[in-house]
Structures are given as C-alpha cells and as structure tokens.
Design a protein around this motif. Structure first.
Motif, PDB file in Angstrom:
ATOM      1  N   GLN A   9     -77.765 101.960 -19.088  1.00 20.33           N
ATOM      2  CA  GLN A   9     -78.006 101.480 -17.744  1.00 20.33           C
ATOM      3  C   GLN A   9     -76.500 101.521 -17.123  1.00 20.33           C
ATOM      4  N   ASP A  10     -75.606 101.059 -17.795  1.00 18.45           N
ATOM      5  CA  ASP A  10     -74.143 100.973 -17.083  1.00 18.45           C
ATOM      6  C   ASP A  10     -73.563 102.384 -17.579  1.00 18.45           C
ATOM      7  N   PRO A  11     -73.263 103.216 -16.314  1.00 18.02           N
ATOM      8  CA  PRO A  11     -72.450 104.478 -16.616  1.00 18.02           C
ATOM      9  C   PRO A  11     -71.134 104.245 -17.066  1.00 18.02           C
ATOM     10  N   PHE A  12     -70.630 104.918 -18.146  1.00 17.63           N
ATOM     11  CA  PHE A  12     -69.165 104.880 -18.366  1.00 17.63           C
ATOM     12  C   PHE A  12     -68.770 106.046 -18.863  1.00 17.63           C
ATOM     13  N   LEU A  13     -67.532 106.375 -18.172  1.00 15.08           N
ATOM     14  CA  LEU A  13     -66.776 107.722 -18.359  1.00 15.08           C
ATOM     15  C   LEU A  13     -65.273 107.203 -18.901  1.00 15.08           C
ATOM     16  N   PHE A  14     -64.898 108.324 -19.657  1.00 20.84           N
ATOM     17  CA  PHE A  14     -63.702 107.764 -20.196  1.00 20.84           C
ATOM     18  C   PHE A  14     -62.745 108.775 -19.528  1.00 20.84           C
ATOM     19  N   SER A  15     -61.439 108.280 -19.427  1.00 24.11           N
ATOM     20  CA  SER A  15     -60.450 109.154 -18.540  1.00 24.11           C
ATOM     21  C   SER A  15     -60.083 110.241 -19.754  1.00 24.11           C
ATOM     22  N   GLY A  16     -60.070 111.384 -18.726  1.00 20.98           N
ATOM     23  CA  GLY A  16     -60.008 112.737 -19.596  1.00 20.98           C
ATOM     24  C   GLY A  16     -60.562 114.032 -19.068  1.00 20.98           C
ATOM     25  N   THR A  17     -60.737 114.838 -19.669  1.00 15.39           N
ATOM     26  CA  THR A  17     -61.296 115.933 -18.945  1.00 15.39           C
ATOM     27  C   THR A  17     -63.011 115.959 -19.038  1.00 15.39           C
ATOM     28  N   ILE A  18     -63.608 116.579 -17.989  1.00  9.72           N
ATOM     29  CA  ILE A  18     -65.233 116.373 -18.153  1.00  9.72           C
ATOM     30  C   ILE A  18     -65.550 117.090 -19.467  1.00  9.72           C
ATOM     31  N   SER A  56     -80.640 115.962 -29.249  1.00  7.45           N
ATOM     32  CA  SER A  56     -81.299 115.394 -30.674  1.00  7.45           C
ATOM     33  C   SER A  56     -82.992 115.541 -30.277  1.00  7.45           C
ATOM     34  N   SER A  57     -83.392 115.153 -31.392  1.00  8.13           N
ATOM     35  CA  SER A  57     -85.151 115.199 -31.169  1.00  8.13           C
ATOM     36  C   SER A  57     -85.441 113.857 -30.823  1.00  8.13           C
ATOM     37  N   ILE A  58     -84.840 112.874 -30.600  1.00  9.65           N
ATOM     38  CA  ILE A  58     -85.031 111.675 -30.134  1.00  9.65           C
ATOM     39  C   ILE A  58     -84.102 111.201 -28.826  1.00  9.65           C
ATOM     40  N   LEU A  59     -84.727 110.957 -27.630  1.00  4.61           N
ATOM     41  CA  LEU A  59     -83.864 110.627 -26.719  1.00  4.61           C
ATOM     42  C   LEU A  59     -84.501 109.218 -26.281  1.00  4.61           C
ATOM     43  N   ILE A  60     -83.519 108.257 -26.051  1.00  7.67           N
ATOM     44  CA  ILE A  60     -83.939 107.036 -25.372  1.00  7.67           C
ATOM     45  C   ILE A  60     -83.346 106.640 -24.132  1.00  7.67           C
ATOM     46  N   MET A  61     -83.870 106.316 -23.095  1.00  4.16           N
ATOM     47  CA  MET A  61     -83.087 106.102 -21.720  1.00  4.16           C
ATOM     48  C   MET A  61     -83.409 104.668 -21.266  1.00  4.16           C
ATOM     49  N   ASP A  62     -82.432 103.986 -21.439  1.00  5.78           N
ATOM     50  CA  ASP A  62     -82.252 102.676 -21.186  1.00  5.78           C
ATOM     51  C   ASP A  62     -82.026 102.446 -19.716  1.00  5.78           C
ATOM     52  N   GLU A  63     -83.042 102.328 -18.836  1.00  6.44           N
ATOM     53  CA  GLU A  63     -82.899 102.149 -17.306  1.00  6.44           C
ATOM     54  C   GLU A  63     -81.724 103.023 -16.879  1.00  6.44           C
ATOM     55  N   ALA A  64     -81.695 104.281 -17.220  1.00  5.86           N
ATOM     56  CA  ALA A  64     -80.875 105.227 -16.986  1.00  5.86           C
ATOM     57  C   ALA A  64     -80.649 105.469 -15.541  1.00  5.86           C
ATOM     58  N   THR A  65     -81.758 105.562 -14.906  1.00  4.98           N
ATOM     59  CA  THR A  65     -81.600 105.759 -13.289  1.00  4.98           C
ATOM     60  C   THR A  65     -81.599 105.078 -12.435  1.00  4.98           C
ATOM     61  N   ALA A  66     -80.728 103.728 -12.690  1.00  2.16           N
ATOM     62  CA  ALA A  66     -80.775 102.681 -11.862  1.00  2.16           C
ATOM     63  C   ALA A  66     -79.895 102.890 -10.710  1.00  2.16           C
ATOM     64  N   SER A  67     -79.034 103.684 -10.912  1.00  4.44           N
ATOM     65  CA  SER A  67     -77.900 103.679  -9.668  1.00  4.44           C
ATOM     66  C   SER A  67     -78.017 105.138  -9.012  1.00  4.44           C
ATOM     67  N   ILE A  68     -78.987 105.798  -9.067  1.00  3.23           N
ATOM     68  CA  ILE A  68     -79.330 107.216  -8.339  1.00  3.23           C
ATOM     69  C   ILE A  68     -80.390 106.806  -7.312  1.00  3.23           C
TER      70      ILE A  68
END
Length: 1516
Positions: A1361-1370, A1434-1446
């Motif tokens: 749910q909470d998007p997290f990006l690391f500093s560095g390249t895309i 992967s053959s299993i994807l879990i989306m934990d309230e992934a679209t909350a901020s869009i």
C-alpha cells in the motif's frame, strides 16, 4: 630559647624608646595589630551569631544577592593582600627571627583579618545590607594609617628597596589605601551613609526568578574561579538524576534570543563593510569575552613557567656543597645582616634563596596558573555556546523564509540543514574555544625557547630546532588526519543513507528477498569506511607517538649536544630537570598548533557556508507572489482569492502551471480534479505563495491570514496525538470530539496506551498511512480559519472512512461553519457535492464551473467521469456505514502496542525504575549509576581478541616503565656527573668513561622508549579498529535477519542511532578515550610511585588526598554522565524541530505559525545551551579541584624532598625527579577522571548495541535446501490454505483463525473486509512474515514452511500500500538483482503507464530517483512499485491495496492491464475500492481474522444479505 613579642636576644635594644616610641621597630609592629584586633572583635558576633544561624537560608535563596560597586576589584585586591601578608609572615619566620614574635604575629592577625573582611563583605552583599560596611571602612582607615606610619618611619631610617620588608610594607600600604578607596566609592555610589536618600538597588532580574539556577555570572569572584556554587548541584546528582527541571532556566544574557539580537545588530552594522565583514561582526558581538579569555590564557601560560624555574632553583640550592641554604639561620649568621630600628632586614635575593620559600611560591603559582587556565577555558566555551545559539536562531529564521522548491529539488535537503545546525555550528563554537590558543601558543613557544637558552645555551636551540623541524611533520600528519576524517565522514554518510533506506524499506526487502543485496551494499560502503578508518587510525597512532616521542628525542639531542659543545657544561640536576619540564611545556603548544590552525581553517570555511546560507539562499517573496492588499479594481467580497493569468514554476525552467485563471467562491466547496501529475497540488501551493511566480497575479480578498492546510503527504509533529490535532490552538472539548468523530479516530485512540496523550511520530508508535492522513485532516478541521485547503485527503483511506470523512467532516462540519474549502481529490464520486469544480490537465485549467455547467459545456469530459465513477447519471446515494465502524479493531495499531509493551529497552526500564519504584529501588538505581559499566567494557575489549588485548596491555606497561627508567637514569647520571666532577682525586679518564657510559645507556633507553611509544599507539588504534569492524558486522547481520516485529515496535530513529552515533562513538571516540585514559592513569600511577620512592613519607599524606580524589571523581562521574546525556537528549528535540520545520514548512507558513515555531526553537536552543553550560561548569569544577590537589601534591613532595635532602642527604637528582613527576601528576590527574567519565558515557554505545545483538533472528533455514526446490517453482500458482492460524508474536492473539481456502492456478482472487479484518495478515502469511502456529499453506504441492525463507520470498511478487522507492537509478529500483533486460524494464514501465514519463527524463532508465522518491508524485511512486512487481513476473502476484494513491482513471487502466499481463497467473488483490475486484474470479470477505464469505462475485452479489453486496452498495 623562650619567646617574647619583641625578642629576647637583646632586651635593652628591643625595648629602647629613647628616640621616640615611633622609632622603635617592635612598637611599630605592635601598632599594626590594633586595626586587625578591632575588626575581629567587631565582626565576630555579627558573623557567627547573626548570620551563622541563618546562613543556610542566605545560601538557598539567592534572590537578595547583589554586587556592590567595585566588587571584583575588592576581591582581586584582597587576594593580592593575602599573598603579600603570607610573604611577610614567611620573611618574619624564615631567617632565624622566629624568636621575634612582632615580626610575624601581626602579619598572622592581618591574614585572619583579611579573610574575615572578605567573608564579612560577602555576607553583607548577599543579604543586601550595606550599612554594616561602616565597620570595614573604619578597619581600612586604621590599617592604612598604621601601615603608612610604619612605611614613613622605614623611609626616615634609610631603609630602601634593597630590604624586602620595606617593599612588603609599601605594597601593604598601597593595598589598604586602594581598599579604602573602594569602600569610599561604595558609599558615594550607594549613598547608604551621610546622605538623606540612599540609592535603592534591586538584585538582577535573573536572581529574582528562582527558576534560574545557573549562578556563575552572579556569584563572587572566589566562587566564580573555583566553581564553589556547583558543589550542591554536583553532590545532589548522586541522590537524584539531573534533568531539565533541575538545571532550570538560562540567565537572560545567555539566552539564544538575546545573543541573536546582539549578532543581528552586529551583522546589520557590518554587512556592507567588505569581504571580512562576517568576522568583524562576530568580533563586535562576541569579541569582548574572547579577549578576556585570551588574557587569562596569557597569564596562565606565563605562570606555567614558574614550575621549571622553581624546580631549577630548589635543586640548584640543595646541590650546594655546604648547604648554605638552611631552614634556620643561626644567630651568628644574622650578625652580618643590616639592623635598623632594632630589627634585622634581609634582601629579596636572600629570601628567594630559601628552598622552602621556592616550594611555597611554586604552590601559589600552580594554584593561580590553574585558576587562570580554567577561567580561560570557561569564558571561551561560554562565548562559543552563546554564538552557537545565536547562529542556530539565525538559520531557523532563514529557513522559515526559504523557497520550498529549493528543498524539493535537492538544493537544500533536511540532512544538509541538520548538518549545518548540529556539526557546523559546533565547529564554530569549538573554534572560539581554541581561539585563545592561537594567540597564546606563539608567546608560550618564544618564552620557552628563551628560558631553555638561558639554562643550556646554544644546545637549547638545537633541541628547539629538533622540535621545530618535526612540527611540519606534525602538521602533515594533522592534515592527513583531517583528510582521513573527511573521507571517513563521507563514507559514513553514504553508509548511513543506505542503512536508513534499508531500515525504512525493510518490509519490502524482506518480501522481495533483497535484504542480502542491500546488506552487501552497506557492507561494501562500510569496507571503504573501514579503509578510511585504517588510514585515520594510522595517522592517529603516528600523532600519539610523536607527541610522546618528540620530548624524549629533543631532550636526548639537547643534553648530548650540551655536554659535547662545552667543556665546562653544567648538566646538573637543576639544569637537567628544569630543561626536561620546559621541553614538556614546549611540546604541547607545538603539537596543538597544527590542530588549532586546522580548526581555524575549518571555521573560515564554516563561516562562508553560514554567509551563503544566511544571506544568499533563495527566499520566498510573499509580497510579490501573494498580493496581500486588495487592488482597487477588485470588489467581489464573495471570492476569498483568485489567480489571474498565472504562470508558476518550481525552478527557473519551464512553468509547472500555465495560464491559470481561477476564482474560488466564498464559503463553498471547490473540488480540483485531474489525472496524476497534472498540477493539482501545485495549484494549492501557488495560491499559498510557495511556488515561484513567473507572471500573473494572485489576489486575496483580504491580507492572507491563516489557511488550514492538510498536505497530501501527512506531516506530524513529535508530540501527542491531541497536540497534533489542536496544533497550538486551545482545546475546546466539544469541537475536539466532533473532529475526532468526523475523522473516525476514536477507535484508534482507544487502542493507544495513553489515549490521545500518546506521543506519535518518529519517537512514538508507527501509524499507518491512513491514520496519519486522518490526523492531518483532523488538524485542518479543528482550526477556525475561514479557508481550508485539503490536498487529496482520501488517498490512503478505504471507501467507508472516505465516505464518513466526506459526510461528517467536509459536508457537515465545514459547511455548517460557512468555511471556504478547496479539495483536491481523485474520488470523482464526490463531485455532485461540489459547489464549484476545477478540472486540470497538463498544468493548466481544463475547465471550471458547477457539475451542471461542465455537463453542458464539456459533455465528453462529463461522460468520462460518469464511466470512471461507475455511477448512474444521478446524485449519489448518501448511505454511510459509520455505525459499524466504532467496533472495528485497528490491527496494526494494536499489534504495535502489544509488542511495544513487551519490548522495552534497557534505558526505558532504568528510567521507569527511577520514576516509579520505591525509595529502596531508587537508591539501588542510584548506586548502579555510580558504578562503572565493567560489563560493557568487557564486551568492548573481548571483541578485539585475546592477542590484541595482551599486546595492548604489555606495550602500555613496558612503555611507561621505560619512560620512568629514562628519567631515573637522567637523575642518577646527572647526580653522579656533578659528584664525580667535583671530586678532586678522580682522574679525567674515569670521568670521561662514566660520561660515555651515561650517553650509551641514555640513548639505548630513549630509543627503546620511542619504539614502544609507536607500538603502544598502533596497538590502541588497531584494537579500536578490530572492535569497530566486528561490532558493526554483527549488528548489521543481526538487524537484517531480525523479524519484522522488531521494526514495528522499535522507532526507526532508535535503530538508526545504533548505526550512526553509537557506531561513530565506537569507531572514533572510544579508541582515543581509551588511549588517553590508559596514558593519564599510568602516568599518574608511575608519578606517585616515583614520588613515594624518593620520599616515602609522602605515602602518609597520599591517603587523605586519594580519599578526596575518590569522592570528587565519584560525584563528578555521575553528574557528568547525566549532563552529557542531557546535552544529547536536548539536542535531539532541537534537530528534530529543525527537520520537522523543514518538512512541514508549507503547512507552517499556510497556518501562519512561524512565530510559534520560532518560540519553540528558542526553548529547545536554550535547553540545549543550558545543559552545555552546566557540563562546561562541571568539567571546570573537576579540573580546578584536581589541579588544586595536584598543587598540594607538588607542595608536599617539594617540602618532603627538601627536608630529606637537607637532613638525610638525598640525591639532588632524585629531588629533581620527584618534583618533575609531581608537576606531571597535577597535569594528568584531572585528565584521568575526565577520561574515565567520558569512557563511561561512551561505553553506553556498546551497551545499546549489545542489547540489539540479543535479538533472535528469523529462521532462514528450511527442511528443504535451495537446490531441492524446483527451478521454476511455483509454475502453476495453485494455493491450498489448510486450517491456517497466524499471529504476530507468541505473546499476542491470533489475527487469522482456522482459515481454509483453495485457489486454482491462474485465478484472480479479491479479498475485502473492514479495517482490522486480517486482509494484510492473509497476504503476509504467504511470505512467512507472521508466526504460523497452526495449519499450513501449500503452493504447487510444496508446504511453504519447509522452504528456506530466501527461496520462498524470491519466488513471489507483492505490491504494498505504501509506495517505497530507493535513491538511485530507475533501473536499480525496478531490478536490484540486475537480471532483467532493458526491453523487459521498458515493458514493465509501459504496463505501469510510466514509459512516457521516464523517456522524458535525462538518462531514461538511468535517471536518478532522489531519497524517498521525492522527485515523483505519490501516485507515480505507486506506479513504479507496480512496475517493479511486473519485472519479476512470478506466477503469484499479491496486491495489498496497491492502487490507494492513484486516481480512478489510472486505476481502471491498471486493473485491465493486470488482468491481461497476468492472465495465466494467480493474482491475489486486497481491495481498497471494492469495485476493483468485481471482475475477479473469486472474492474472499474477511472479518476479525476469519473468512466470512468465499465465492464468485456474481454469486455473492445475487445474495441480498451478503456482506460483499453491502460493501458494493456502499461504494456506489
């Protein structure tokens, strides 16, 4: 021989008054007794009967303290008077005149009277009763008259300056006259007698405030110089810990605001005076106390040379063959002395030829030198602290006006500002501390070389040349040390940045099995840091080695040159040991000079940084950006603000907002809608004046007042939940309850241990994004401002909370109060509630108006909105489900609270013991505080390994044994040389042979000493390096493998502190303190051993001195530890306040709360400065006492050595050796205690790290090895859940209970439920992030409990749910394992709707993402997280309230893409918006950890009583 007042050697002469009474010397001395007897008789009843009975009250209540005119001058004159009287007593006693009582008894009475006078004066002053000064006035008149008569009679009889007693009498007459003048000045100023209206003077304002407990500026000169007023404070620390209440408030003159105003005035006066104006301004503001400190330092350094000179004089006189310098002259020797007025007179040269006199003078010189030195230190540090406070306030005021864009675009980060406040201001403060050295050291070096030349001739210059030639080497080493430290700091910052990201993103790293990748990255940086630390350790060891070895080398070269260059060279013990002491004095300034020069250079660089920060950083320009005055042509009172033809930018480049023309209606709800990144948030900030205006006009109806602003990224303070909501406003209970209800916060508050008084933020519990957002919105609702800006307040809330907030908060609470609300949102279903709508696209206004207006003017847009809303073309239903909300569990919050209670750090337990236990427990804790932490010391030393430990111990013992051996051989050699040289029957060959042997032994011992110095310094630094390497490695690996429970229950800052400040302490501070402690301790022990060997009687006196030292160090260590911790703990809120202010700058300025935050800063700064000042005063308290004890040791050693030499014929070389080592004790005694206290505090870092090392890691091993798991597992994605029960900890309740489910390969499963129903726990169970205590999960026929954790987690994908990006390249953010090709990455970005965004960035896939992904919007960050999951495939994807901020449009597209891209794979979606799972194959409805419903969505929708159907209806 019987005693008589006038002596009994010649009674007829002694009592002869034929020439007149005043021409008899005995009568003149008897006359001087009268004033002293008068004073003692008059003051005795007042002092001991009057004040004695209430002295305690006088000392406790300092509200009456007052300094009369001439206060300091009186004390100085009294000290000088006491010294001259002591000289008079000594002159009367020493030279066989002890039978003449009249020569010293009046002086003894004068001494008592002088002490009584100053005590009497002090009591008058503290009780503010000046009329009693009449007694002193009479005393000074009588004393002055009697001494004047005596002086005149001496002059009449031809007694002149050649006689010592004449000079003493003249000085005493002058001093009594000056004291009389001071007394008359008090009468004229205060008018307490002979005047009708006496002047009323009140004590200083600070003293009337009993909250001010820092009394250094207000006490008398004696207390000021000995820090006597600190006695009560330091001893009280042993009974009760020191906290902010104990240290009280700062005096007004030392407060940050006072010093800021002083500095600002100086800045404004000097700003335009040339390039060096900043230094001129600093000199103008703080130059006076600095000049005083430099003066004290000059005096201390000059008095420091008294030691070598007195040693030389004592040993020289004792070495005379006939011992003409005797304690007592017999009467026959006195016959040759001149006799006047019936008294024998001696010259000052004869007086100073007495070894005992020199010993006493040395004692006084040491006392005075140490007092001046500590006064110099104190004044310099106090000035530096005042300057630091002033600059911190200046920086804060500057920050309050900084452009937000300057920080958001990386121009000035929070870290840079914190560094500026924490490090750079301290650098400038320490420069002020070292500044006196810059002026005093050259003088000290010059005087030292001159004295050496006087003693040794040309060979002294050779020795000085050796030191001077090695000075550039020292400077080179110091420069390299500075470079190594700078390099270490850079690597340390980089490591901390990586560690911080690792800890903040630990959940993501564990879920993706990337922890070892990031751990390796941190270890790699740590490796570079350790390489730099090795260089630092090498140069530190060279520096320590040179500091010890240079005196040895210089002394050796000088003495050898001295004997060889001159045939009649005098290398007596007097010359040898005086020279040795001078070399020790010389080495210190030469060694420190390089450090002082480097500190000066750093200060110059820092001052330039401050200049750039304070005067050249981009500022917001509110008067230009926001026109606060209504123009004449603007008449509409129904428009709070409008923007006309506005073009706005964050930087100087392309405008972010173009051609903006909007009017906001008064008292109505305006909604701003549009896709991600179209400039909705920027529009609000432009209206608030936060963006750079390129052109156009922003017009507010009135002067822009406070705007209640809730930012998209919630900003919370490190304070209680209630204070976060009220935000400096008074608490109105009815309104507060209404806001809590509107934001659905009551269930969350009920879970908190202290309710709404629980502290939140970095130091408090971890709140979810939704909880933080609702607190931010509650703050805006609670305010009474007429305008409210809400920036996407629903982004982190589920549909029920959103509806409740919309209905109760915005439509009810705000509308009822007729407040103007501007709402940015993606929730298009709320559009019918809007009074006015602004639609944005690509940074400009697409359209604006009511919903009906837009339907008519923009039918396509309206239809698009209808489609996205999944609504019929009619007004939305207003059904809410808040009745069910009050009973819901808040799982994350409750889990955190349970674990938080279970997991207490050692410090918290100790604090709780202090606060809550009974008196016996309190005393036990206080005893614990007073003991040295030997266990932590053992942990530290054992980490180095046995071999290094033995090397360290042996090298230290051998080194100090050799140093003693070198000095002992010098004493033996010089004594024998003198003895043999003076023996006539010894032939020259034998003398030369002995001399040659002496050189060889000296050279051998010196060379061995130099080698051992190097070995010791290397051993200490290498030990520190090994410990640092081992402890950090263990800590990092322990933390990375720790269960998530640790991170959910321990504040991030607490864990990060172990890697930052605690690791830095172990890396750099403990080795230096350990070396210094071992050196000073062994030097003291060896010195005391040598003195005891030379004069065994010293051991008797050593016992009381040792007891005094023990109690002083015992009390000091406790107080010092408390004060150091208090200084650190008061600095944290200060730095936190700076970082909070920077992060919430937009909110603070929107609320117009700048003055309140400035006031809070002043409070934090004053608290930190108060702790620093008390710590400085405590250090001076210790050093003054230890150095006074050292002076006593010198006096006792000197007297004992002289007596032993005169009566037992002790070798003069040993006398010199004993005195030299006695001086060494006085130098190193306080360092031993200071380093012991520092080591005790620093070992706290080891203790904290040791506590974290006890964390039990996750079990990463499985029953199956990684090689036994099939390569492509899971290929199908079939999931079987059998009777699954999980919990977050064995001490907590189950969050999933007996769950059973079967998911076929490729099925799309949606999970929904209210907050706390167990949805997220369900997803975490797949990754074994929670404790599965019953049941199992089987995926593709393999029980996941049997798999190694690394393998299991690396085979799934999850979007949190909470998007997290690391500093560095895309590229790095999408694929840290570097397994995917560019085409795969572009494909993932295209699926996530980000391909076009990334293509426009410089570098494409290699474009840089800043810390936390701050250069992308919240929605874009979530899209990158989606792309990251797609890359793994992967053959299993879990989306934990992934679209909350869009926004809903982007979400709709993504749902379709997920269904397409993962058509053949299993997808488990935890629903944020229920309509997103309507197309799923299966739906699971959860409640309180159990599956309530499990079927196809269409089946559940067909059942009217199904919970899922009620959710869908509520979402419409």
């Amino acid at each position: 021989m019987s005693l008589a007042f006038c002596g009994n050697d010649n009674n007829s002469a002694a009592y002869n008054v034929d020439a007149g009474v005043l021409n008899n010397g005995c009568f003149l001395d008897a006359l001087t007794v009268v004033p002293h007897v008068f004073l003692l008789f008059i003051t005795f009843p007042i002092l001991f009967i009057g004040w004695g009975s209430q002295s305690s009250k006088v000392h406790i209540h300092h509200s009456t303290w007052l300094h009369f005119p001439g206060h300091n001058l009186r004390w100085i004159l009294t000290f000088i008077l006491l010294f001259i009287i002591v000289c008079e007593i000594a002159e009367g006693i020493v030279f066989n005149q002890s039978v003449h009582l009249h020569l010293y008894m009046p002086s003894c009475l004068a001494f008592m009277a002088a002490i009584t006078s100053i005590i009497f004066y002090h009591n008058i002053e503290t009780s503010n009763f000046p009329k009693l000064l009449m007694t002193l006035l009479i005393y000074w008149v009588l004393a002055f008259v009697s001494k004047t008569i005596k002086f005149v009679k001496y002059t009449e009889h031809g007694i002149g300056l050649r006689q010592l007693r004449f000079g003493i009498t003249g000085l005493l007459t002058l001093l009594y006259g000056l004291l009389l003048a001071v007394e008359i000045n008090v009468i004229l100023t205060r008018r307490y007698m002979c005047f009708a209206n006496p002047t009323e003077v009140k004590p200083p304002e600070d003293l009337q405030d009993l909250g001010v407990r820092f009394l250094q500026p207000f006490v008398n000169l004696l207390s000021k110089s000995t820090y006597w007023w600190m006695n009560t404070f330091i001893t009280a620390a042993h009974r009760r810990p020191i906290d902010l209440k104990v240290i009280g408030k700062l005096p007004i003159a030392m407060r940050a605001l006072t010093n800021y105003l002083k500095l600002r005035e100086a800045f404004e006066a000097q700003k335009l005076q040339g390039p060096k104006w900043i230094w001129t301004a600093l000199r103008q503001a703080f130059g006076r106390p600095l000049f005083l400190s430099i003066t004290y330092r000059f005096m201390a350094d000059l008095l420091g040379f008294a030691g070598p000179l007195c040693i030389s004089g004592i040993v020289h006189h004792l070495s005379k063959e006939n011992h003409t310098i005797q304690f007592i002259f017999n009467f026959r020797n006195c016959i040759h002395l001149p006799k006047h007025l019936g008294i024998y007179f001696i010259s000052s040269q004869e007086f100073l030829a007495n070894a005992y006199v020199l010993a006493v003078l040395l004692f006084f010189a040491l006392l005075l030198q140490r007092t001046f030195l500590q006064a110099s230190y104190y004044v310099a540090i106090e000035t530096g602290i005042n300057l630091r406070g002033a600059i911190q306030v200046s920086i804060f005021n500057k920050i309050m006006r900084l452009c937000t864009s300057n920080m958001s675009m990386g121009g000035m980060t929070v870290g840079q500002i914190c560094n500026l406040v924490a490090i750079d201001t301290n650098q400038l403060m320490w420069f002020f501390f070292l500044c006196p050295n810059l002026f005093a050291m050259p003088v000290q070096i010059i005087v030292g070389v001159i004295l050496l030349y006087y003693l040794l001739g040309i060979s002294a210059l050779i020795g000085a040349t050796v030191i001077t030639l090695l000075a550039p080497v020292q400077y080179f080493v110091a420069t390299k040390l500075s470079d190594a430290q700078k390099s270490t700091l850079e690597y340390s910052s980089e490591r901390l940045k990586k560690t911080n990201e690792l800890l903040r993103g630990i959940k993501l790293l564990k879920l993706y099995a990337w922890e070892h990748i990031f751990c390796s990255s941190v270890e790699e940086t740590r490796g570079k840091e350790l390489t730099s630390l090795q260089t630092f350790a090498l140069y530190t060891s060279i520096s320590i080695f040179m500091n010890t070895a240079i005196p040895i080398a210089a002394v050796l070269v000088t003495f050898v040159a001295h004997v060889h260059l001159s045939d009649d060279a005098d290398l007596s013990p007097a010359v040898a040991f005086a020279s040795l002491s001078l070399f020790h004095i010389l080495v210190t300034p030469l060694f420190l000079l390089s450090s002082v020069v480097r500190s000066t250079v750093k200060a110059l660089v820092r001052s330039r940084l401050f200049t750039l920060m304070l005067f050249f950083s981009p500022l917001i320009k509110p008067l230009k950006v926001v026109n606060r005055k209504r123009p004449n042509n603007y008449q509409s009172p129904l428009c709070p603000f409008q923007i006309i033809n506005g073009y706005f930018s964050w930087t100087d480049g392309t405008p972010t907002l173009s051609n903006v023309n909007i009017k906001i209606p008064f008292g109505q709800l305006t909604m701003i809608v549009g896709q991600v990144g179209c400039g909705k948030s920027s529009l609000l900030l432009a209206a608030l004046g936060e963006m750079q205006k390129i052109s156009g006009t922003v017009i507010w109806n009135r002067k822009r007042g406070a705007v209640a602003y809730a930012s998209q990224k919630p900003w919370l303070l490190n304070t209680t939940l209630a204070e976060n909501i009220t935000f400096e406003m008074p608490l109105i209970k009815q309104r507060y309850r209404a806001v809590i209800e509107a934001c659905s916060l009551q269930p969350d508050i009920d879970i908190l241990p202290q309710g709404d008084q629980t502290e939140i933020g970095e130091r408090g519990i971890i709140l979810s994004g939704g909880q933080r957002q609702r607190i931010g919105v509650a703050r805006a609702l609670y305010q009474t401002t007429s305008v409210v800006f809400l920036d996407d307040p629903f982004s982190a809330l589920d549909i029920h909370l959103s509806d409740h907030l919309m209905q109760e908060g915005i439509l009810k609470l705000l509308r009822e109060e007729k407040r103007t609300v501007v709402l940015v949102t993606h929730k298009l279903q709320y559009l019918p509630h809007a009074d006015w709508i602004i639609a944005m696209k690509d940074g400009s206004i697409q359209t604006e108006g009511t919903l009906k207006d837009i339907q008519n003017s923009q039918p396509e847009l309206f239809e698009q909105w209808k489609t996205l809303m999944h609504r019929q073309d009619k007004e939305f239903e207003k059904e809410t489900v808040d009745e069910n909300m009050t009973v819901l569990e808040r799982k994350n919050l409750r889990r955190a609270m349970y674990s938080r209670e279970a997991l207490k750090t050692e410090e918290e337990e100790e604090e709780q013991l202090v606060e809550s236990d009974e008196e016996d427990n309190l005393s036990r804790v206080m005893r614990h505080r007073a003991t040295i932490p030997w266990r932590s010391c053992g942990t530290y030393l054992s980490s180095a390994g046995l071999l290094l430990l033995l090397l360290l111990l042996l090298s230290q013992l051998l080194k100090h044994s050799l140093l003693v051996a070198i000095d002992y051989w010098l004493a033996y050699w010089t004594s024998k040389v003198i003895t043999n040289h003076s023996t006539t029957y010894m032939c020259t060959d034998i003398y030369t042979a002995f001399n040659s042997c002496g050189y060889q032994v000296s050279c051998l011992l010196c060379c061995l000493g130099i080698i051992l110095c190097l070995a010791t310094s290397v051993a200490v630094e290498w030990t520190g390096l090994q410990v640092a390497k081992k402890l950090h490695h263990n800590l990092l690996n322990n933390i990375i493998l720790a269960p998530m429970r640790l991170f959910e229950t321990t504040p991030l800052a607490s864990i990060l502190n172990r890697f930052s400040s605690d690791t830095n302490t172990i890396d750099q501070h403990i080795p230096a303190t350990l070396e210094c402690l071992s050196r000073s301790t062994l030097l003291c022990v060896s010195a005391l051993g040598v003195i005891s060997y030379v004069t065994p009687v010293f051991l008797i006196v050593l016992v009381p001195l040792a007891i005094a030292c023990y109690f002083i160090q015992k009390y000091f260590r406790v107080a010092s530890k408390d004060l150091q911790q208090l200084e650190d703990s008061t600095q944290l809120p200060l730095l936190s306040h700076f970082s909070e202010t920077v992060e919430g700058l937009t909110t603070i300025r929107a609320f117009r709360y700048e003055p309140r935050f400035r006031q809070r800063l002043l409070e934090f700064t004053d608290a930190n400065n108060m702790a620093s000042l008390f710590l400085t005063a405590a250090n001076r308290w210790l050093e003054v006492r230890m150095e006074y004890i050292g002076a006593c040791i010198v006096l006792i050693a000197a007297v004992a050595s002289i007596t032993n030499s005169l009566y037992n014929h002790l070798s003069t070389g040993l006398v010199g050796l004993g005195l030299t080592y006695a001086l060494m004790v006085s130098n190193y005694l306080n360092w031993m205690v200071r380093n012991l206290a520092d080591m005790e505090v620093q070992l706290g870092a080891v203790k904290k790290i040791k506590a974290l090392l006890r964390t039990v890691p996750e079990n990463y091993e499985g029953l199956l090895s990684a090689s036994q798991v099939p390569e492509g597992w899971p290929q199908q994605g079939k999931i079987q859940i059998q009777n699954l029960s999980v919990r977050y900890d064995s001490t907590l309740k189950a969050v999933l209970k007996h769950v059973n489910a079967h998911i076929s390969p490729g099925q799309k499963v949606g999970i929904c439920g209210r907050t706390g129903s167990g949805k997220s726990s369900f997803s975490l169970a797949f990754f074994r992030m929670v404790d599965t205590f019953e049941g199992r999960i089987i995926i593709d026929d393999i029980d996941i409990a049997k798999l190694p954790l690394q393998t299991l987690r690396s085979r799934f994908s999850i979007i949190l749910q909470d998007p997290f990006l690391f500093s560095g390249t895309i590229r790095f953010n999408l694929d840290p394992e570097m397994k995917a090709t560019d085409s795969m990455l572009w494909e993932a970005l295209e699926i996530a709707q980000l391909k076009q965004v990334v293509k426009t960035l410089p570098g494409g896939l290699d474009a840089i993402i800043t810390e936390g992904g701050e250069n992308f919007s919240q929605g874009q960050r979530q899209l990158f997280c989606l792309a990251r999951a797609f890359v793994r495939k992967s053959s299993i994807l879990i989306m934990d309230e992934a679209t909350a901020s869009i926004d809903m449009a982007t979400e709709s597209i993504l749902q379709k893409v997920v269904m397409t891209a993962f058509a053949d794979r299993t997808v488990v979606t935890i629903a944020h918006r229920v309509h997103t799972i309507l197309n799923a194959d299966l739906v699971i409805v959860m409640k309180r950890g159990v599956i309530l419903e499990f079927d196809k969505p269409e089946v559940l929708l067909s059942q009217e009583d199904s919970v899922f159907a009620s959710f869908v209806r509520a979402d419409k």
